[in-house]
Design a protein around this motif. Structure first.
Motif, PDB file in Angstrom:
ATOM      1  N   ARG A   8      -3.603   1.605   3.989  1.00 14.97           N
ATOM      2  CA  ARG A   8      -4.404   1.475   2.770  1.00 14.97           C
ATOM      3  C   ARG A   8      -4.313   0.047   2.230  1.00 14.97           C
ATOM      4  O   ARG A   8      -3.363  -0.319   1.541  1.00 14.97           O
ATOM      5  CB  ARG A   8      -3.950   2.482   1.716  1.00 14.97           C
ATOM      6  CG  ARG A   8      -4.782   2.416   0.436  1.00 14.97           C
ATOM      7  CD  ARG A   8      -4.390   3.506  -0.542  1.00 14.97           C
ATOM      8  NE  ARG A   8      -5.063   4.752  -0.249  1.00 14.97           N
ATOM      9  CZ  ARG A   8      -4.761   5.914  -0.828  1.00 14.97           C
ATOM     10  NH1 ARG A   8      -3.785   5.978  -1.710  1.00 14.97           N
ATOM     11  NH2 ARG A   8      -5.425   7.007  -0.514  1.00 14.97           N
ATOM     12  N   ILE A   9      -5.320  -0.744   2.545  1.00 14.54           N
ATOM     13  CA  ILE A   9      -5.358  -2.122   2.053  1.00 14.54           C
ATOM     14  C   ILE A   9      -6.295  -2.245   0.850  1.00 14.54           C
ATOM     15  O   ILE A   9      -6.394  -3.299   0.243  1.00 14.54           O
ATOM     16  CB  ILE A   9      -5.774  -3.100   3.164  1.00 14.54           C
ATOM     17  CG1 ILE A   9      -7.110  -2.688   3.785  1.00 14.54           C
ATOM     18  CG2 ILE A   9      -4.695  -3.166   4.234  1.00 14.54           C
ATOM     19  CD1 ILE A   9      -7.600  -3.642   4.852  1.00 14.54           C
ATOM     20  N   GLY A  10      -6.994  -1.165   0.536  1.00 13.65           N
ATOM     21  CA  GLY A  10      -7.854  -1.124  -0.641  1.00 13.65           C
ATOM     22  C   GLY A  10      -7.966   0.295  -1.136  1.00 13.65           C
ATOM     23  O   GLY A  10      -7.771   1.250  -0.380  1.00 13.65           O
ATOM     24  N   GLN A  11      -8.268   0.473  -2.431  1.00 17.83           N
ATOM     25  CA  GLN A  11      -8.382   1.808  -2.992  1.00 17.83           C
ATOM     26  C   GLN A  11      -9.221   1.780  -4.255  1.00 17.83           C
ATOM     27  O   GLN A  11      -9.497   0.717  -4.811  1.00 17.83           O
ATOM     28  CB  GLN A  11      -6.997   2.394  -3.309  1.00 17.83           C
ATOM     29  CG  GLN A  11      -6.224   1.611  -4.355  1.00 17.83           C
ATOM     30  CD  GLN A  11      -4.814   2.136  -4.563  1.00 17.83           C
ATOM     31  OE1 GLN A  11      -4.130   2.502  -3.614  1.00 17.83           O
ATOM     32  NE2 GLN A  11      -4.389   2.194  -5.820  1.00 17.83           N
ATOM     33  N   GLY A  12      -9.622   2.960  -4.717  1.00 20.05           N
ATOM     34  CA  GLY A  12     -10.389   3.086  -5.943  1.00 20.05           C
ATOM     35  C   GLY A  12      -9.485   3.308  -7.133  1.00 20.05           C
ATOM     36  O   GLY A  12      -8.270   3.061  -7.083  1.00 20.05           O
ATOM     37  N   ASP A  13     -10.056   3.833  -8.215  1.00 20.73           N
ATOM     38  CA  ASP A  13      -9.306   4.024  -9.458  1.00 20.73           C
ATOM     39  C   ASP A  13      -8.336   5.193  -9.382  1.00 20.73           C
ATOM     40  O   ASP A  13      -7.304   5.184 -10.038  1.00 20.73           O
ATOM     41  CB  ASP A  13     -10.276   4.250 -10.624  1.00 20.73           C
ATOM     42  CG  ASP A  13     -11.096   3.007 -10.930  1.00 20.73           C
ATOM     43  OD1 ASP A  13     -10.606   1.902 -10.649  1.00 20.73           O
ATOM     44  OD2 ASP A  13     -12.216   3.155 -11.444  1.00 20.73           O
ATOM     45  N   ALA A  14      -8.670   6.223  -8.631  1.00 23.44           N
ATOM     46  CA  ALA A  14      -7.822   7.424  -8.578  1.00 23.44           C
ATOM     47  C   ALA A  14      -7.664   7.873  -7.129  1.00 23.44           C
ATOM     48  O   ALA A  14      -8.207   8.893  -6.721  1.00 23.44           O
ATOM     49  CB  ALA A  14      -8.442   8.537  -9.417  1.00 23.44           C
ATOM     50  N   PRO A  15      -6.913   7.109  -6.331  1.00 20.83           N
ATOM     51  CA  PRO A  15      -6.800   7.434  -4.907  1.00 20.83           C
ATOM     52  C   PRO A  15      -6.000   8.702  -4.665  1.00 20.83           C
ATOM     53  O   PRO A  15      -5.048   9.008  -5.383  1.00 20.83           O
ATOM     54  CB  PRO A  15      -6.070   6.214  -4.332  1.00 20.83           C
ATOM     55  CG  PRO A  15      -5.275   5.681  -5.482  1.00 20.83           C
ATOM     56  CD  PRO A  15      -6.127   5.925  -6.700  1.00 20.83           C
ATOM     57  N   LEU A  16      -6.417   9.446  -3.651  1.00 26.22           N
ATOM     58  CA  LEU A  16      -5.707  10.648  -3.228  1.00 26.22           C
ATOM     59  C   LEU A  16      -4.547  10.232  -2.332  1.00 26.22           C
ATOM     60  O   LEU A  16      -4.720   9.418  -1.414  1.00 26.22           O
ATOM     61  CB  LEU A  16      -6.673  11.553  -2.458  1.00 26.22           C
ATOM     62  CG  LEU A  16      -6.185  12.942  -2.054  1.00 26.22           C
ATOM     63  CD1 LEU A  16      -6.050  13.832  -3.281  1.00 26.22           C
ATOM     64  CD2 LEU A  16      -7.165  13.559  -1.060  1.00 26.22           C
ATOM     65  N   ARG A  17      -3.375  10.772  -2.598  1.00 26.18           N
ATOM     66  CA  ARG A  17      -2.234  10.443  -1.745  1.00 26.18           C
ATOM     67  C   ARG A  17      -2.497  10.891  -0.310  1.00 26.18           C
ATOM     68  O   ARG A  17      -3.042  11.973  -0.068  1.00 26.18           O
ATOM     69  CB  ARG A  17      -0.956  11.110  -2.253  1.00 26.18           C
ATOM     70  CG  ARG A  17      -0.223  10.301  -3.286  1.00 26.18           C
ATOM     71  CD  ARG A  17       1.236  10.715  -3.378  1.00 26.18           C
ATOM     72  NE  ARG A  17       1.982   9.788  -4.213  1.00 26.18           N
ATOM     73  CZ  ARG A  17       3.305   9.732  -4.250  1.00 26.18           C
ATOM     74  NH1 ARG A  17       4.015  10.564  -3.502  1.00 26.18           N
ATOM     75  NH2 ARG A  17       3.917   8.858  -5.018  1.00 26.18           N
ATOM     76  N   GLU A  18      -2.032  10.080   0.629  1.00 21.32           N
ATOM     77  CA  GLU A  18      -2.246  10.387   2.033  1.00 21.32           C
ATOM     78  C   GLU A  18      -1.594  11.716   2.434  1.00 21.32           C
ATOM     79  O   GLU A  18      -2.157  12.465   3.246  1.00 21.32           O
ATOM     80  CB  GLU A  18      -1.683   9.252   2.901  1.00 21.32           C
ATOM     81  CG  GLU A  18      -2.402   7.919   2.722  1.00 21.32           C
ATOM     82  CD  GLU A  18      -1.866   7.060   1.588  1.00 21.32           C
ATOM     83  OE1 GLU A  18      -2.035   5.827   1.657  1.00 21.32           O
ATOM     84  OE2 GLU A  18      -1.288   7.599   0.620  1.00 21.32           O
ATOM     85  N   THR A  19      -0.430  11.994   1.868  1.00 20.37           N
ATOM     86  CA  THR A  19       0.250  13.245   2.191  1.00 20.37           C
ATOM     87  C   THR A  19      -0.544  14.456   1.700  1.00 20.37           C
ATOM     88  O   THR A  19      -0.620  15.481   2.377  1.00 20.37           O
ATOM     89  CB  THR A  19       1.658  13.255   1.581  1.00 20.37           C
ATOM     90  OG1 THR A  19       1.598  12.752   0.232  1.00 20.37           O
ATOM     91  CG2 THR A  19       2.602  12.374   2.376  1.00 20.37           C
ATOM     92  N   LEU A  20      -1.153  14.356   0.519  1.00 19.28           N
ATOM     93  CA  LEU A  20      -1.967  15.452   0.009  1.00 19.28           C
ATOM     94  C   LEU A  20      -3.244  15.593   0.821  1.00 19.28           C
ATOM     95  O   LEU A  20      -3.687  16.713   1.108  1.00 19.28           O
ATOM     96  CB  LEU A  20      -2.289  15.244  -1.475  1.00 19.28           C
ATOM     97  CG  LEU A  20      -3.145  16.323  -2.146  1.00 19.28           C
ATOM     98  CD1 LEU A  20      -2.541  17.719  -1.970  1.00 19.28           C
ATOM     99  CD2 LEU A  20      -3.348  16.014  -3.627  1.00 19.28           C
ATOM    100  N   ALA A  21      -3.837  14.483   1.198  1.00 16.97           N
ATOM    101  CA  ALA A  21      -5.036  14.542   2.039  1.00 16.97           C
ATOM    102  C   ALA A  21      -4.730  15.246   3.362  1.00 16.97           C
ATOM    103  O   ALA A  21      -5.518  16.079   3.839  1.00 16.97           O
ATOM    104  CB  ALA A  21      -5.572  13.136   2.299  1.00 16.97           C
ATOM    105  N   ALA A  22      -3.585  14.927   3.953  1.00 17.54           N
ATOM    106  CA  ALA A  22      -3.185  15.590   5.195  1.00 17.54           C
ATOM    107  C   ALA A  22      -2.979  17.082   4.965  1.00 17.54           C
ATOM    108  O   ALA A  22      -3.320  17.919   5.811  1.00 17.54           O
ATOM    109  CB  ALA A  22      -1.909  14.954   5.742  1.00 17.54           C
ATOM    110  N   ALA A  23      -2.425  17.437   3.796  1.00 15.09           N
ATOM    111  CA  ALA A  23      -2.234  18.849   3.466  1.00 15.09           C
ATOM    112  C   ALA A  23      -3.573  19.574   3.350  1.00 15.09           C
ATOM    113  O   ALA A  23      -3.710  20.718   3.814  1.00 15.09           O
ATOM    114  CB  ALA A  23      -1.443  18.988   2.169  1.00 15.09           C
TER     115      ALA A  23
END
Length: 376
Positions: A167-182
């Motif tokens: 993650r070299i860039g993101q928005g205002d409210a990024p979703l955690r990678e661990t939650l996205a994987a879940a």
């Protein structure tokens, strides 16, 4: 050292069962409690778990556990633990702490006493007369008290496991990678099916899906605190990385699409995907939800749309969810998974979910609405 150790994989509330399954898939037998998954394993599990656990927050090495009600008891019990097995003469070992429903409720006092006890033990065992230098590798110690049971651990991970390194860039409210994987793990998606995220933001859900689809270890492109520990031989790390490389299926074709209304976020998503080593495996599109065109059957839509709390615009969110429902009513074979804190989602969407699951996105309580498609 070839002995067995006790490890704890920590987890966000509601995701313990997923982490436990990941631990089982690595060949270990876990027990599950609130926010933590505990298991016995050889030292080789430290590299393997840090590399492979997609949904866990971090991996901790348990040094000891005991009942304690006084500061004197805490000092003596901590000092009796074999710290010299793990922390070398020059090791840096800051102490953090927490206490819940315990007689010893002063966290700062527990930290100070724990630190002094470890110092006394290490000076004795390493034969040090002067001050501990603490100029070497990091061994972050935690003293955690729960109902008068103290658990002493060393963090093997360093920055949390959600820090994949892409993650070299993101928005205002990024979703955690661990939650996205879940979110992906809670579906029955497999990599031969189309997956769409029409609210992709910085691309976390499509990227995590691609990593899962090609069986790429999520920690493959980052470093861990325990890589510097001399009691874990380099060959264990080398073997773990070799295993990750051997098990990756880079030839697996994928059909994953991420779209967003904001062209800037699409640019960020592309850059993050490139940083993850996924190249052109994911299709990125800048478009409105109403322009989404679905031509295939039996696909998957997984999304984390705006909730309303973040953008302060309930009308926008309501119209967005209504549009989604109107669009997907014509695609009965599709499996739809939406994470949101919006309480009236089902009503606005126009259909009750097949299944719902409570999850936390940071400190926001959300529901994961799951609609199972009819096979065609």
């Amino acid at each position: 050292m070839t002995q067995q150790v006790t490890l704890i994989a920590t987890s966000a509330m509601g995701l313990e069962s997923i982490v436990a399954n990941e631990v089982r898939n690595l060949g270990y037998n876990p027990t599950v409690d609130n926010g933590k998954i505990t298991f016995q394993a050889p030292l080789s599990a430290i590299p393997r778990c840090n590399l492979w656990l997609r949904v866990a927050d971090r991996v901790k090495l348990v040094v000891g556990e005991f009942k304690v009600k006084t500061f004197d008891e805490l000092f003596e019990a901590v000092k009796a633990l074999p710290w010299e097995r793990f922390i070398p003469e020059d090791g840096a070992f800051p102490v953090t702490g927490k206490s819940h429903k315990s007689t010893l409720f002063s966290v700062s006092d527990c930290q100070a006493i724990t630190k002094k006890a470890i110092v006394d033990r290490l000076k004795l065992k390493h034969g040090i007369a002067h001050k501990m230098p603490e100029t070497g590798p990091l061994y972050k110690v935690e003293v955690a008290l729960l109902k008068d049971i103290a658990t002493l651990t060393i963090d093997t991970t360093g920055p949390g496991l959600h820090k994949r390194g892409y993650r070299i860039g993101q928005g205002d409210a990024p979703l955690r990678e661990t939650l996205a994987a879940a979110l992906i793990s809670l579906t029955n998606w497999n990599p031969d099916k189309l997956l769409i995220d029409p609210f992709c933001g910085s691309g976390t859900i499509p990227i995590e899906a691609a990593l899962i689809g090609q069986n790429i270890a999520p920690g493959f492109n980052r470093e861990f605190a325990s890589e510097q520990w001399n009691f874990i031989k380099d060959k264990l790390w080398e073997k773990a990385f070799e295993e990750a490389e051997d098990l990756a299926n880079y030839d697996q074709p994928l059909e994953i699409v991420g779209s967003d209304i904001d062209h800037k976020m699409i640019g960020i998503s592309k850059n993050n995907a490139l940083e993850a080593g996924l190249g052109d495996l994911i299709t990125w599109k800048q478009m409105q939800l109403s322009d989404l065109s679905i031509k295939q059957d039996n696909g998957y839509l997984v999304g984390n749309p705006p909730y309303g709390e973040r953008i302060k615009d309930e009308n926008y969110v309501t119209n967005l969810y209504k549009t989604l429902g109107e669009l997907m009513q014509y695609h009965e074979t599709w499996n739809i998974y939406i994470l949101t804190s919006f309480k009236n989602f089902e009503k606005v969407y126009g259909k009750e979910a097949t299944k719902k699951r409570k999850l936390f996105n940071g400190f926001i309580e959300t529901t994961y609405y799951q609609y199972f498609g009819k096979n065609k």
